[in-house]
Scaffold this motif. Structure first.
Motif, PDB file in Angstrom:
ATOM      1  N   ALA A   1       0.823  -1.213   0.000  1.00 25.00           N
ATOM      2  CA  ALA A   1       0.000   0.000   0.000  1.00 25.00           C
ATOM      3  C   ALA A   1       0.859   1.266   0.000  1.00 25.00           C
ATOM      4  N   GLU A   2       1.922   1.232   0.775  1.00 30.40           N
ATOM      5  CA  GLU A   2       2.682   2.477   0.999  1.00 30.40           C
ATOM      6  C   GLU A   2       4.024   2.519   0.272  1.00 30.40           C
ATOM      7  N   GLY A   3       4.541   1.344  -0.124  1.00 23.22           N
ATOM      8  CA  GLY A   3       5.801   1.300  -0.861  1.00 23.22           C
ATOM      9  C   GLY A   3       7.017   1.525   0.027  1.00 23.22           C
ATOM     10  N   PRO A   4       8.207   1.620  -0.593  1.00 23.27           N
ATOM     11  CA  PRO A   4       9.455   1.764   0.165  1.00 23.27           C
ATOM     12  C   PRO A   4       9.482   2.992   1.068  1.00 23.27           C
ATOM     13  N   ALA A   5       8.642   4.004   0.767  1.00 29.78           N
ATOM     14  CA  ALA A   5       8.651   5.223   1.599  1.00 29.78           C
ATOM     15  C   ALA A   5       8.328   4.909   3.061  1.00 29.78           C
ATOM     16  N   ILE A   6       7.482   3.913   3.282  1.00 31.92           N
ATOM     17  CA  ILE A   6       7.096   3.576   4.665  1.00 31.92           C
ATOM     18  C   ILE A   6       8.312   3.026   5.439  1.00 31.92           C
TER      19      ILE A   6
ATOM     20  N   VAL B   1      14.833 -13.542  -7.216  1.00 33.35           N
ATOM     21  CA  VAL B   1      14.927 -13.326  -5.767  1.00 33.35           C
ATOM     22  C   VAL B   1      16.214 -12.578  -5.423  1.00 33.35           C
ATOM     23  N   MET B   2      17.291 -12.927  -6.106  1.00 34.13           N
ATOM     24  CA  MET B   2      18.564 -12.231  -5.836  1.00 34.13           C
ATOM     25  C   MET B   2      18.417 -10.725  -6.107  1.00 34.13           C
ATOM     26  N   LYS B   3      17.817 -10.398  -7.245  1.00 29.86           N
ATOM     27  CA  LYS B   3      17.678  -8.975  -7.608  1.00 29.86           C
ATOM     28  C   LYS B   3      16.716  -8.244  -6.666  1.00 29.86           C
ATOM     29  N   ALA B   4      15.640  -8.923  -6.296  1.00 28.50           N
ATOM     30  CA  ALA B   4      14.681  -8.295  -5.371  1.00 28.50           C
ATOM     31  C   ALA B   4      15.326  -8.070  -3.998  1.00 28.50           C
ATOM     32  N   MET B   5      16.122  -9.026  -3.558  1.00 30.19           N
ATOM     33  CA  MET B   5      16.780  -8.891  -2.260  1.00 30.19           C
ATOM     34  C   MET B   5      17.795  -7.749  -2.262  1.00 30.19           C
ATOM     35  N   LYS B   6      18.416  -7.530  -3.399  1.00 30.35           N
ATOM     36  CA  LYS B   6      19.369  -6.415  -3.507  1.00 30.35           C
ATOM     37  C   LYS B   6      18.627  -5.091  -3.239  1.00 30.35           C
ATOM     38  N   VAL B   7      17.429  -4.980  -3.785  1.00 35.75           N
ATOM     39  CA  VAL B   7      16.625  -3.769  -3.577  1.00 35.75           C
ATOM     40  C   VAL B   7      16.251  -3.628  -2.097  1.00 35.75           C
ATOM     41  N   LEU B   8      15.831  -4.742  -1.478  1.00 28.78           N
ATOM     42  CA  LEU B   8      15.431  -4.666  -0.058  1.00 28.78           C
ATOM     43  C   LEU B   8      16.619  -4.343   0.836  1.00 28.78           C
ATOM     44  N   SER B   9      17.782  -4.894   0.491  1.00 27.81           N
ATOM     45  CA  SER B   9      18.984  -4.632   1.282  1.00 27.81           C
ATOM     46  C   SER B   9      19.324  -3.140   1.252  1.00 27.81           C
TER      47      SER B   9
ATOM     48  N   LYS C   1      25.791  -6.698   1.089  1.00 27.04           N
ATOM     49  CA  LYS C   1      26.247  -5.396   0.585  1.00 27.04           C
ATOM     50  C   LYS C   1      27.734  -5.457   0.238  1.00 27.04           C
ATOM     51  N   ALA C   2      28.221  -4.412  -0.414  1.00 26.94           N
ATOM     52  CA  ALA C   2      29.630  -4.370  -0.841  1.00 26.94           C
ATOM     53  C   ALA C   2      30.582  -4.545   0.340  1.00 26.94           C
ATOM     54  N   ASP C   3      30.176  -4.072   1.532  1.00 29.68           N
ATOM     55  CA  ASP C   3      31.066  -4.186   2.695  1.00 29.68           C
ATOM     56  C   ASP C   3      30.935  -5.539   3.399  1.00 29.68           C
ATOM     57  N   GLY C   4      30.152  -6.452   2.818  1.00 36.16           N
ATOM     58  CA  GLY C   4      30.036  -7.808   3.381  1.00 36.16           C
ATOM     59  C   GLY C   4      28.920  -7.962   4.401  1.00 36.16           C
ATOM     60  N   THR C   5      28.310  -6.864   4.834  1.00 39.44           N
ATOM     61  CA  THR C   5      27.220  -6.966   5.811  1.00 39.44           C
ATOM     62  C   THR C   5      25.900  -7.207   5.080  1.00 39.44           C
ATOM     63  N   ARG C   6      24.913  -7.690   5.824  1.00 40.20           N
ATOM     64  CA  ARG C   6      23.573  -7.898   5.234  1.00 40.20           C
ATOM     65  C   ARG C   6      22.541  -7.976   6.346  1.00 40.20           C
ATOM     66  N   PRO C   7      21.252  -7.758   5.991  1.00 46.16           N
ATOM     67  CA  PRO C   7      20.192  -7.983   6.978  1.00 46.16           C
ATOM     68  C   PRO C   7      20.123  -9.470   7.319  1.00 46.16           C
TER      69      PRO C   7
ATOM     70  N   LEU D   1      17.281  -0.808   1.098  1.00 45.24           N
ATOM     71  CA  LEU D   1      16.313  -0.090   1.946  1.00 45.24           C
ATOM     72  C   LEU D   1      16.746  -0.079   3.402  1.00 45.24           C
ATOM     73  N   ASP D   2      17.822  -0.854   3.683  1.00 45.19           N
ATOM     74  CA  ASP D   2      18.384  -0.860   5.031  1.00 45.19           C
ATOM     75  C   ASP D   2      17.454  -1.528   6.064  1.00 45.19           C
ATOM     76  N   VAL D   3      16.736  -2.567   5.627  1.00 41.49           N
ATOM     77  CA  VAL D   3      15.937  -3.331   6.599  1.00 41.49           C
ATOM     78  C   VAL D   3      16.884  -4.187   7.437  1.00 41.49           C
ATOM     79  N   ASP D   4      16.393  -4.680   8.579  1.00 45.04           N
ATOM     80  CA  ASP D   4      17.242  -5.448   9.490  1.00 45.04           C
ATOM     81  C   ASP D   4      17.026  -6.949   9.359  1.00 45.04           C
TER      82      ASP D   4
END
Ligand code: C5P
Length: 232
Positions: free
Chosen positions: A40-45, A69-77, A104-110, A79-82
């Protein structure tokens, strides 16, 4: 890592969510955002919640071919979700692709967790609709092991199953457990429930609690009670 109360934000609109969050003043929360609110609200929420200093478990349960799934997860990552999740039924290859996309490029991920069989799927429906003729708890254990093999951090399960999952997949493998109710609270549509204290005893790492907090006369007090019973 772990031992936190995640509030299931099953609100119909951003306005209702913001009204709820405004009650908490400076408290930093862990919030589960599901498909309804996200679609309903998109990434802005997500950006709005993050800007208020809260953590997010984005519960979108991805299930598609590994590349998608890989490409979609890149987008979610980005967004800085945990924390986010996938269906283990998508196979080990899909779960590995999800991790690749999230990193992410620095090796970290949600954190990435798997859904095994939905609790809405009965033995009968699994056998007749999905043609899976094994026992449902065997399927759940097998999917949990697949998630572990793929490098995921844990699974969503009932608090009643958390002990078994830790015994089979190791104590470090996270159990994220909905179906939590206060001892003196209403059960509602949940069937098999545990109190926050019982969930702690059995070893749940995160409890997902919705209505006992969001619909409470005093949500802040209900949240604090939940944290003190679960985290101590
Ligand atoms: O309001 P309540 O505490 O029952 O909310 C539990 C949350 O956990 C809801 O968002 C629900 O969709 C989710 N959930 C669940 N049971 C599962 C998986 C997810 O209750 N097996």
């Amino acid at each position: 890592m772990g031992k936190d109360v995640i509030i299931a934000c099953d609100f119909d609109s951003k306005a209702e969510l913001i009204k709820f969050l405004d009650k908490f003043e400076d408290e930093s929360l862990y919030l589960k955002v599901g498909m309804e609110l996200f679609y309903a609200e998109g990434p802005a929420i997500i950006k709005e919640i993050k800007s208020r200093g809260h953590k997010i478990f984005l519960d979108l349960k991805l299930h598609d071919i590994p590349t998608t799934v890989m490409k979609a997860m890149k987008v979610l990552s980005e967004l800085d979700v945990d924390m986010c999740n996938v269906h283990a039924a998508g196979t080990i290859a899909m779960m590995e692709a999800a991790i690749k996309g999230l990193t992410k490029a620095d090796g970290t991920r949600p954190l990435l967790i798997a859904v095994t069989q939905l609790t809405s799927t009965s033995q009968e429906r699994m056998t007749e609709d999905l043609l899976i003729d094994r026992k449902i708890d065997e399927v759940v254990s097998h999917y949990a092991m697949n998630a572990k093999k793929a490098g995921l951090d844990g699974i969503v399960c009932s608090p009643l199953e958390a002990g078994k999952v830790h015994a089979e997949c190791g104590s470090e493998f996270l159990t994220i457990t909905p179906g939590v109710r206060f001892a003196d609270g209403e059960v509602g549509d949940q069937v098999r429930v545990m109190t926050p204290a019982q969930a702690r005893e059995i070893g749940s790492d995160y409890i997902v609690v919705g209505r006992p907090i969001t619909q409470a006369p005093d949500p802040v007090a209900a949240y604090k009670r939940c944290v003190s019973e679960f985290v101590g």
